[in-house]
Write a protein that holds these residues in place. Structure first.
Motif, PDB file in Angstrom:
ATOM      1  N   SER A   1     -16.654 -10.021 -75.401  1.00 53.97           N
ATOM      2  CA  SER A   1     -15.665 -10.157 -76.478  1.00 53.97           C
ATOM      3  C   SER A   1     -16.408 -10.677 -77.711  1.00 53.97           C
ATOM      4  CB  SER A   1     -14.585 -11.153 -76.032  1.00 53.97           C
ATOM      5  OG  SER A   1     -14.050 -11.861 -77.123  1.00 53.97           O
ATOM      6  N   THR A   2     -16.150 -10.098 -78.855  1.00 54.41           N
ATOM      7  CA  THR A   2     -16.836 -10.576 -80.069  1.00 54.41           C
ATOM      8  C   THR A   2     -16.413 -12.010 -80.380  1.00 54.41           C
ATOM      9  OG1 THR A   2     -15.142  -9.546 -81.458  1.00 54.41           O
ATOM     10  CG2 THR A   2     -17.154  -8.279 -81.098  1.00 54.41           C
TER      11      THR A   2
ATOM     12  N   GLN B   1     -15.997  -3.603 -76.241  1.00 53.70           N
ATOM     13  CA  GLN B   1     -15.823  -4.909 -75.606  1.00 53.70           C
ATOM     14  C   GLN B   1     -15.427  -4.674 -74.153  1.00 53.70           C
ATOM     15  OE1 GLN B   1     -14.212  -8.089 -78.732  1.00 53.70           O
ATOM     16  NE2 GLN B   1     -12.725  -6.471 -78.422  1.00 53.70           N
TER      17      GLN B   1
ATOM     18  N   ARG C   1     -10.020  -9.677 -75.802  1.00 53.63           N
ATOM     19  CA  ARG C   1      -8.854 -10.531 -75.563  1.00 53.63           C
ATOM     20  C   ARG C   1      -7.844 -10.436 -76.691  1.00 53.63           C
ATOM     21  NH1 ARG C   1      -9.263 -15.517 -75.574  1.00 53.63           N
ATOM     22  NH2 ARG C   1     -11.263 -15.790 -76.589  1.00 53.63           N
ATOM     23  N   GLY C   2      -6.580 -10.442 -76.311  1.00 52.34           N
ATOM     24  CA  GLY C   2      -5.502 -10.435 -77.286  1.00 52.34           C
ATOM     25  C   GLY C   2      -4.798 -11.776 -77.299  1.00 52.34           C
ATOM     26  N   ARG C   3      -3.722 -11.870 -78.044  1.00 50.04           N
ATOM     27  CA  ARG C   3      -2.964 -13.124 -78.095  1.00 50.04           C
ATOM     28  C   ARG C   3      -2.218 -13.319 -76.781  1.00 50.04           C
ATOM     29  NH1 ARG C   3       0.959 -12.942 -82.719  1.00 50.04           N
ATOM     30  NH2 ARG C   3       0.993 -15.187 -82.615  1.00 50.04           N
TER      31      ARG C   3
ATOM     32  N   LYS D   1       1.857  -0.631 -84.162  1.00 53.98           N
ATOM     33  CA  LYS D   1       0.802  -1.631 -84.371  1.00 53.98           C
ATOM     34  C   LYS D   1      -0.568  -0.954 -84.348  1.00 53.98           C
ATOM     35  CE  LYS D   1      -1.109  -5.779 -82.149  1.00 53.98           C
ATOM     36  NZ  LYS D   1      -0.767  -7.018 -81.429  1.00 53.98           N
TER      37      LYS D   1
HETATM   38  C1  BTN Z   1      -3.476  -9.309 -80.479  1.00 47.37           C
HETATM   39  O1  BTN Z   1      -3.148  -9.527 -79.309  1.00 47.37           O
HETATM   40  O2  BTN Z   1      -2.726  -8.741 -81.255  1.00 47.37           O
HETATM   41  C2  BTN Z   1      -4.837  -9.784 -80.972  1.00 47.37           C
HETATM   42  C3  BTN Z   1      -5.919  -8.824 -80.614  1.00 47.37           C
HETATM   43  C4  BTN Z   1      -7.287  -9.252 -81.146  1.00 47.37           C
HETATM   44  C5  BTN Z   1      -8.377  -8.332 -80.685  1.00 47.37           C
HETATM   45  C6  BTN Z   1      -9.708  -8.648 -81.341  1.00 47.37           C
HETATM   46  S1  BTN Z   1     -10.916  -7.394 -81.046  1.00 47.37           S
HETATM   47  C7  BTN Z   1     -12.159  -8.420 -81.704  1.00 47.37           C
HETATM   48  C8  BTN Z   1     -11.877  -9.803 -81.202  1.00 47.37           C
HETATM   49  N1  BTN Z   1     -12.463  -9.995 -79.888  1.00 47.37           N
HETATM   50  C9  BTN Z   1     -11.546 -10.193 -78.949  1.00 47.37           C
HETATM   51  O3  BTN Z   1     -11.782 -10.377 -77.746  1.00 47.37           O
HETATM   52  N2  BTN Z   1     -10.336 -10.155 -79.491  1.00 47.37           N
HETATM   53  C10 BTN Z   1     -10.379  -9.935 -80.922  1.00 47.37           C
END
Ligand code: BTN
Length: 281
Positions: A45-46, A69, A73-75, A140
């Protein structure tokens, strides 16, 4: 890309569109945002990589970009599908010297920068779904994940991770409201160009934010592209759901929602999310 094959006419050859540090840097005019760019083929993950580098002393303005990646990861602990060659995944490291309570507003600053860059490059007509999803035609196309590391009572660092769906692709069945820029805009989108403009907008907006340490200088621009504005929304608050009319954000980035009794509630993003009463927006 066209390749000539002698005596056999022309054949279309798909060359992989690979991100390179040189290309990412070349069109970008910033003073500190992206002063160091780490460009990787593949990483878990960045955000994780930027956090690891922050622990090793990486500077304010460092950006980690990856082609793919493996554990994006997201929220809210969700994963963020991150296939190679299709999208933009990057994380910006900041070392602000303001109070931790102010850092949550940075995610809105980034959302505005991404939206404005899409407008500048492609007249995309995208909007922001509070607090930080970028939405095109009700779908989205971008998510932002902001994480902070505290050092005692001050900020050690903040990492803002951005995932932009660029090329046409198939999304997991449950992601009914996900789409990509190319799908929605029906034109080719340059990841390098978009990245450069995002960083320029972010740097400018961040400096504006730092003048007041709130969003007062950006509220008008943010509210002008807030898709929830003047719409009925469902506030998914763990303490109890309610519906009301969204009226825009205040200078702290809270969403103002007016309930039928006339009361205006200031919603803080943290654990709360907002939906349209008929769906995602
Ligand atoms: C969301 O859930 O809407 C947020 C998503 C965020 C994704 C980005 S991709 C670059 C960075 N690295 C990650 O693991 N997540 C964020």
């Amino acid at each position: 890309m066209k390749a000539e094959i002698p005596n056999r006419g022309y054949r279309l050859v798909e060359l992989p569109d690979i991100l390179s540090r040189n290309e990412l840097e070349s069109g970008m005019h910033t003073a500190w945002a992206g002063s160091t760019i780490i460009c990787l083929d593949s990483i878990d993950s960045t955000n994780e990589q930027a956090k690891r580098m922050a622990e090793e002393g990486a500077p304010h303005g460092l950006i980690v970009v990856a082609e793919e990646q493996t554990a994006g990861r997201g929220r809210r602990g969700r994963n963020w599908a991150s296939p190679a060659g299709k999208n933009l995944y990057f994380s910006l490291l900041l070392r602000p010297d303001f109070a931790p309570s102010q850092a949550s507003m940075l995610t809105l600053v980034m959302a505005l920068a991404v939206r404005d860059a899409m407008e500048e490059c492609y007249q995309a007509g995208a909007g922001i779904k509070w607090p930080n999803d970028i939405v095109l035609n009700g779908k989205k196309v971008t998510g932002i994940l902001t994480e902070m590391r505290l050092q005692g009572e001050t900020i050690g660092h903040v990492v803002i991770g951005v995932g932009i769906n660029v090329k046409k692709q198939t999304f997991a069945e449950e992601l009914t409201h996900a789409s990509s820029l190319e799908e929605e805009l029906s034109c080719e989108v340059s990841r390098e160009l978009l990245f450069a403009r995002i960083m320029e907008h972010f740097e400018r907006d961040y400096e504006r934010f730092c003048e007041t340490l709130d969003l007062s200088g950006l509220t008008e621009a943010y509210n002008a592209c807030l898709v929830n504005c003047k719409r009925q929304v469902r506030v998914l608050d763990p303490a109890g759901e309610f519906t009301g009319l969204a009226k825009g954000i205040n200078e702290k980035g809270e969403l103002l929602v007016q309930t039928p009794d006339g009361k205006v509630h200031a919603i803080y993003a943290g654990e709360v999310s907002v939906r349209g009463i008929y769906g995602y927006v």
